[in-house]
Design a protein around this motif. Structure first.
Motif, PDB file in Angstrom:
ATOM      1  N   ALA A 122       0.825  -1.216   0.000  1.00  0.00           N
ATOM      2  CA  ALA A 122       0.000   0.000   0.000  1.00  0.00           C
ATOM      3  C   ALA A 122       0.854   1.257   0.000  1.00  0.00           C
ATOM      4  O   ALA A 122       0.547   2.228  -0.702  1.00  0.00           O
ATOM      5  CB  ALA A 122      -0.931  -0.002   1.211  1.00  0.00           C
ATOM      6  N   GLY A 123       1.945   1.256   0.782  1.00  0.00           N
ATOM      7  CA  GLY A 123       2.796   2.433   0.849  1.00  0.00           C
ATOM      8  C   GLY A 123       3.396   2.779  -0.498  1.00  0.00           C
ATOM      9  O   GLY A 123       3.478   3.956  -0.874  1.00  0.00           O
ATOM     10  N   SER A 124       3.813   1.766  -1.241  1.00  0.00           N
ATOM     11  CA  SER A 124       4.376   1.998  -2.568  1.00  0.00           C
ATOM     12  C   SER A 124       3.333   2.571  -3.524  1.00  0.00           C
ATOM     13  O   SER A 124       3.599   3.538  -4.249  1.00  0.00           O
ATOM     14  CB  SER A 124       4.928   0.680  -3.126  1.00  0.00           C
ATOM     15  OG  SER A 124       5.472   0.874  -4.416  1.00  0.00           O
ATOM     16  N   ALA A 125       2.130   2.006  -3.503  1.00  0.00           N
ATOM     17  CA  ALA A 125       1.064   2.513  -4.370  1.00  0.00           C
ATOM     18  C   ALA A 125       0.697   3.950  -4.018  1.00  0.00           C
ATOM     19  O   ALA A 125       0.447   4.779  -4.903  1.00  0.00           O
ATOM     20  CB  ALA A 125      -0.164   1.614  -4.260  1.00  0.00           C
ATOM     21  N   MET A 126       0.680   4.270  -2.728  1.00  0.00           N
ATOM     22  CA  MET A 126       0.372   5.634  -2.297  1.00  0.00           C
ATOM     23  C   MET A 126       1.418   6.614  -2.818  1.00  0.00           C
ATOM     24  O   MET A 126       1.100   7.710  -3.269  1.00  0.00           O
ATOM     25  CB  MET A 126       0.276   5.686  -0.773  1.00  0.00           C
ATOM     26  CG  MET A 126      -0.956   4.991  -0.207  1.00  0.00           C
ATOM     27  SD  MET A 126      -0.824   4.612   1.562  1.00  0.00           S
ATOM     28  CE  MET A 126      -0.670   6.269   2.254  1.00  0.00           C
ATOM     29  N   LYS A 127       2.691   6.213  -2.764  1.00  0.00           N
ATOM     30  CA  LYS A 127       3.770   7.091  -3.239  1.00  0.00           C
ATOM     31  C   LYS A 127       3.658   7.301  -4.748  1.00  0.00           C
ATOM     32  O   LYS A 127       3.889   8.402  -5.255  1.00  0.00           O
ATOM     33  CB  LYS A 127       5.125   6.479  -2.882  1.00  0.00           C
ATOM     34  CG  LYS A 127       6.213   7.509  -2.630  1.00  0.00           C
ATOM     35  CD  LYS A 127       5.920   8.292  -1.368  1.00  0.00           C
ATOM     36  CE  LYS A 127       7.006   9.294  -1.032  1.00  0.00           C
ATOM     37  NZ  LYS A 127       6.625  10.123   0.135  1.00  0.00           N
ATOM     38  N   LEU A 128       3.312   6.245  -5.476  1.00  0.00           N
ATOM     39  CA  LEU A 128       3.192   6.362  -6.926  1.00  0.00           C
ATOM     40  C   LEU A 128       1.984   7.206  -7.314  1.00  0.00           C
ATOM     41  O   LEU A 128       2.007   7.919  -8.322  1.00  0.00           O
ATOM     42  CB  LEU A 128       3.101   4.972  -7.551  1.00  0.00           C
ATOM     43  CG  LEU A 128       4.384   4.135  -7.450  1.00  0.00           C
ATOM     44  CD1 LEU A 128       4.159   2.741  -7.995  1.00  0.00           C
ATOM     45  CD2 LEU A 128       5.544   4.809  -8.170  1.00  0.00           C
ATOM     46  N   HIS A 129       0.921   7.158  -6.520  1.00  0.00           N
ATOM     47  CA  HIS A 129      -0.226   8.034  -6.755  1.00  0.00           C
ATOM     48  C   HIS A 129       0.175   9.490  -6.543  1.00  0.00           C
ATOM     49  O   HIS A 129      -0.200  10.378  -7.328  1.00  0.00           O
ATOM     50  CB  HIS A 129      -1.376   7.663  -5.819  1.00  0.00           C
ATOM     51  CG  HIS A 129      -2.610   8.496  -6.030  1.00  0.00           C
ATOM     52  ND1 HIS A 129      -2.789   9.721  -5.409  1.00  0.00           N
ATOM     53  CD2 HIS A 129      -3.724   8.284  -6.793  1.00  0.00           C
ATOM     54  CE1 HIS A 129      -3.962  10.224  -5.767  1.00  0.00           C
ATOM     55  NE2 HIS A 129      -4.549   9.377  -6.606  1.00  0.00           N
ATOM     56  N   GLN A 130       0.943   9.730  -5.503  1.00  0.00           N
ATOM     57  CA  GLN A 130       1.406  11.096  -5.224  1.00  0.00           C
ATOM     58  C   GLN A 130       2.304  11.598  -6.350  1.00  0.00           C
ATOM     59  O   GLN A 130       2.216  12.761  -6.758  1.00  0.00           O
ATOM     60  CB  GLN A 130       2.146  11.127  -3.891  1.00  0.00           C
ATOM     61  CG  GLN A 130       2.443  12.532  -3.386  1.00  0.00           C
ATOM     62  CD  GLN A 130       3.074  12.530  -2.005  1.00  0.00           C
ATOM     63  OE1 GLN A 130       3.651  11.533  -1.576  1.00  0.00           O
ATOM     64  NE2 GLN A 130       2.975  13.640  -1.315  1.00  0.00           N
ATOM     65  N   ARG A 131       3.170  10.722  -6.879  1.00  0.00           N
ATOM     66  CA  ARG A 131       4.018  11.115  -8.007  1.00  0.00           C
ATOM     67  C   ARG A 131       3.171  11.489  -9.208  1.00  0.00           C
ATOM     68  O   ARG A 131       3.427  12.515  -9.866  1.00  0.00           O
ATOM     69  CB  ARG A 131       4.981   9.981  -8.374  1.00  0.00           C
ATOM     70  CG  ARG A 131       5.856  10.333  -9.577  1.00  0.00           C
ATOM     71  CD  ARG A 131       6.778   9.206  -9.990  1.00  0.00           C
ATOM     72  NE  ARG A 131       6.047   8.085 -10.571  1.00  0.00           N
ATOM     73  CZ  ARG A 131       6.635   7.068 -11.203  1.00  0.00           C
ATOM     74  NH1 ARG A 131       7.968   7.032 -11.308  1.00  0.00           N
ATOM     75  NH2 ARG A 131       5.923   6.086 -11.702  1.00  0.00           N
ATOM     76  N   LEU A 132       2.169  10.659  -9.522  1.00  0.00           N
ATOM     77  CA  LEU A 132       1.310  10.934 -10.673  1.00  0.00           C
ATOM     78  C   LEU A 132       0.596  12.270 -10.506  1.00  0.00           C
ATOM     79  O   LEU A 132       0.502  13.059 -11.450  1.00  0.00           O
ATOM     80  CB  LEU A 132       0.296   9.792 -10.835  1.00  0.00           C
ATOM     81  CG  LEU A 132      -0.757   9.956 -11.932  1.00  0.00           C
ATOM     82  CD1 LEU A 132      -0.104  10.104 -13.295  1.00  0.00           C
ATOM     83  CD2 LEU A 132      -1.719   8.760 -11.907  1.00  0.00           C
ATOM     84  N   TRP A 133       0.087  12.522  -9.299  1.00  0.00           N
ATOM     85  CA  TRP A 133      -0.594  13.793  -9.015  1.00  0.00           C
ATOM     86  C   TRP A 133       0.352  14.967  -9.275  1.00  0.00           C
ATOM     87  O   TRP A 133      -0.028  15.972  -9.880  1.00  0.00           O
ATOM     88  CB  TRP A 133      -1.062  13.775  -7.567  1.00  0.00           C
ATOM     89  CG  TRP A 133      -1.944  14.895  -7.125  1.00  0.00           C
ATOM     90  CD1 TRP A 133      -3.308  14.929  -7.148  1.00  0.00           C
ATOM     91  CD2 TRP A 133      -1.541  16.151  -6.544  1.00  0.00           C
ATOM     92  NE1 TRP A 133      -3.775  16.116  -6.614  1.00  0.00           N
ATOM     93  CE2 TRP A 133      -2.712  16.881  -6.248  1.00  0.00           C
ATOM     94  CE3 TRP A 133      -0.303  16.713  -6.250  1.00  0.00           C
ATOM     95  CZ2 TRP A 133      -2.675  18.152  -5.665  1.00  0.00           C
ATOM     96  CZ3 TRP A 133      -0.259  17.986  -5.674  1.00  0.00           C
ATOM     97  CH2 TRP A 133      -1.437  18.683  -5.389  1.00  0.00           C
ATOM     98  N   CYS A 134       1.582  14.830  -8.830  1.00  0.00           N
ATOM     99  CA  CYS A 134       2.572  15.892  -9.018  1.00  0.00           C
ATOM    100  C   CYS A 134       2.888  16.114 -10.499  1.00  0.00           C
ATOM    101  O   CYS A 134       2.932  17.256 -10.981  1.00  0.00           O
ATOM    102  CB  CYS A 134       3.861  15.552  -8.273  1.00  0.00           C
ATOM    103  SG  CYS A 134       3.761  15.660  -6.481  1.00  0.00           S
ATOM    104  N   LEU A 135       3.119  15.039 -11.227  1.00  0.00           N
ATOM    105  CA  LEU A 135       3.465  15.156 -12.645  1.00  0.00           C
ATOM    106  C   LEU A 135       2.340  15.822 -13.431  1.00  0.00           C
ATOM    107  O   LEU A 135       2.592  16.603 -14.365  1.00  0.00           O
ATOM    108  CB  LEU A 135       3.774  13.783 -13.227  1.00  0.00           C
ATOM    109  CG  LEU A 135       5.086  13.149 -12.755  1.00  0.00           C
ATOM    110  CD1 LEU A 135       5.195  11.711 -13.270  1.00  0.00           C
ATOM    111  CD2 LEU A 135       6.296  13.962 -13.209  1.00  0.00           C
ATOM    112  N   ASN A 136       1.102  15.535 -13.065  1.00  0.00           N
ATOM    113  CA  ASN A 136      -0.020  16.176 -13.748  1.00  0.00           C
ATOM    114  C   ASN A 136      -0.053  17.681 -13.520  1.00  0.00           C
ATOM    115  O   ASN A 136      -0.669  18.418 -14.306  1.00  0.00           O
ATOM    116  CB  ASN A 136      -1.340  15.545 -13.297  1.00  0.00           C
ATOM    117  CG  ASN A 136      -1.659  14.264 -14.045  1.00  0.00           C
ATOM    118  OD1 ASN A 136      -1.489  14.195 -15.257  1.00  0.00           O
ATOM    119  ND2 ASN A 136      -2.104  13.241 -13.335  1.00  0.00           N
TER     120      ASN A 136
END
Length: 287
Positions: A122-136
């Motif tokens: 879950a922690g990894s998926a949360m970090k990748l979601h945050q990255r995607l949000w930032c890149l957008n």
């Protein structure tokens, strides 16, 4: 709403790759990450963080619900992870805010997963979601601090994400009153993660590295002077400092000082921190 509208854009192929990586991680973990906005969601998120950090009945909050709402309303990153099996059950929270220079950096302040859900990814998926949000939004760098004595976090940050160390912050938050950090100096390592580059790093080992810090036969930290001819050094830390704190807080404190003194001296002498291996071994080289 994009609070950074017009500042910069990220290549669509990079964003598409980030979307795929998040989707795969979320599917593996069996979760969905969603932004949160309501007072009820903020209250639940605050209680979850208090649970993760083992806050007692003193009235201390890790993150006040009103502050969570304020961060979200101002356009910062506030999200929660929910189990796909129980869509209304919150299992993790991540909160970050915009940093300087504006339009390029997100500082991820806090992320926590319920203890019973640790290990599912879950922690990894949360970090990748945050990255995607930032890149957008056009953000290409994320920074955060973590306790450099927590081996599993150090390994995840360096080996899985490929962060680089920016600074070692001695007793950064001062005395903390939660159950995880109480009674210990709040040293933190500040790291940076480039969001528009492939994550992770090549496998590394400590083969041939001089053991600058290791445990002696009694589990005490043993610091050794680095010979002039050394080109790589290793710093071992306890594999589970949180359990050690509960069993022997004084010994955990000695490990804090040993790592602080060793690492800051090496960095001041020009050494570069490369990674942290699984189990808790930092590896450095001298350019």
């Amino acid at each position: 709403m994009n609070p950074l509208e017009g500042l910069r854009t990220v290549d669509s192929e990079i964003i598409a790759l980030a979307e795929d990586e998040y989707a795969a991680a979320a599917e593996t973990a069996g979760i969905e990450v969603r932004e949160i906005h309501t007072a009820a969601e903020a209250a639940e998120a605050s209680l979850l963080l208090d649970e993760v950090w083992n806050v007692d009945a003193t009235g201390t909050n890790v993150f006040e619900p009103s502050l969570i709402i304020a961060f979200a309303h101002a356009g910062n990153y506030v999200s929660a992870a929910y189990s796909l099996d129980e869509p209304d059950v919150m299992i993790g929270v991540t909160i970050g805010f915009f940093g300087q220079p504006l339009g390029t950096v997100m500082h991820s302040h806090i992320a926590g997963v319920r203890h019973q859900n640790i290990g599912r990814g879950a922690g990894s998926a949360m970090k990748l979601h945050q990255r995607l949000w930032c890149l957008n939004l056009g953000l290409t760098e994320m920074t955060w601090t973590f306790d450099p004595l927590v081996a599993r976090n150090a390994y995840f940050n360096f080996q899985r994400l490929g962060v680089r160390m920016i600074d070692y912050l001695e007793d950064f938050y001062g005395q903390m009153r939660d159950g995880v950090n109480s009674g210990q100096a709040s040293d933190r390592m500040l790291v940076s993660w480039r969001l528009d580059q492939p994550g992770g790093i090549s496998p590394a080992t400590a083969d041939g590295a001089f053991e600058c810090l290791r445990a002696d036969t009694h589990g005490e930290p043993l610091v050794c002077e680095v010979p002039k001819e050394a080109t790589a050094v290793s710093l071992d830390i306890p594999s589970d400092i949180e359990t050690l704190r509960g069993q022997d807080a004084a010994l955990a404190g000695r490990w804090r000082l040993a790592l602080r003194d060793s690492l800051t001296a090496l960095i001041a002498d020009g050494w570069v921190l490369d990674t942290c291996l699984k189990g808790g071994t930092y590896v450095l080289h001298h350019p």
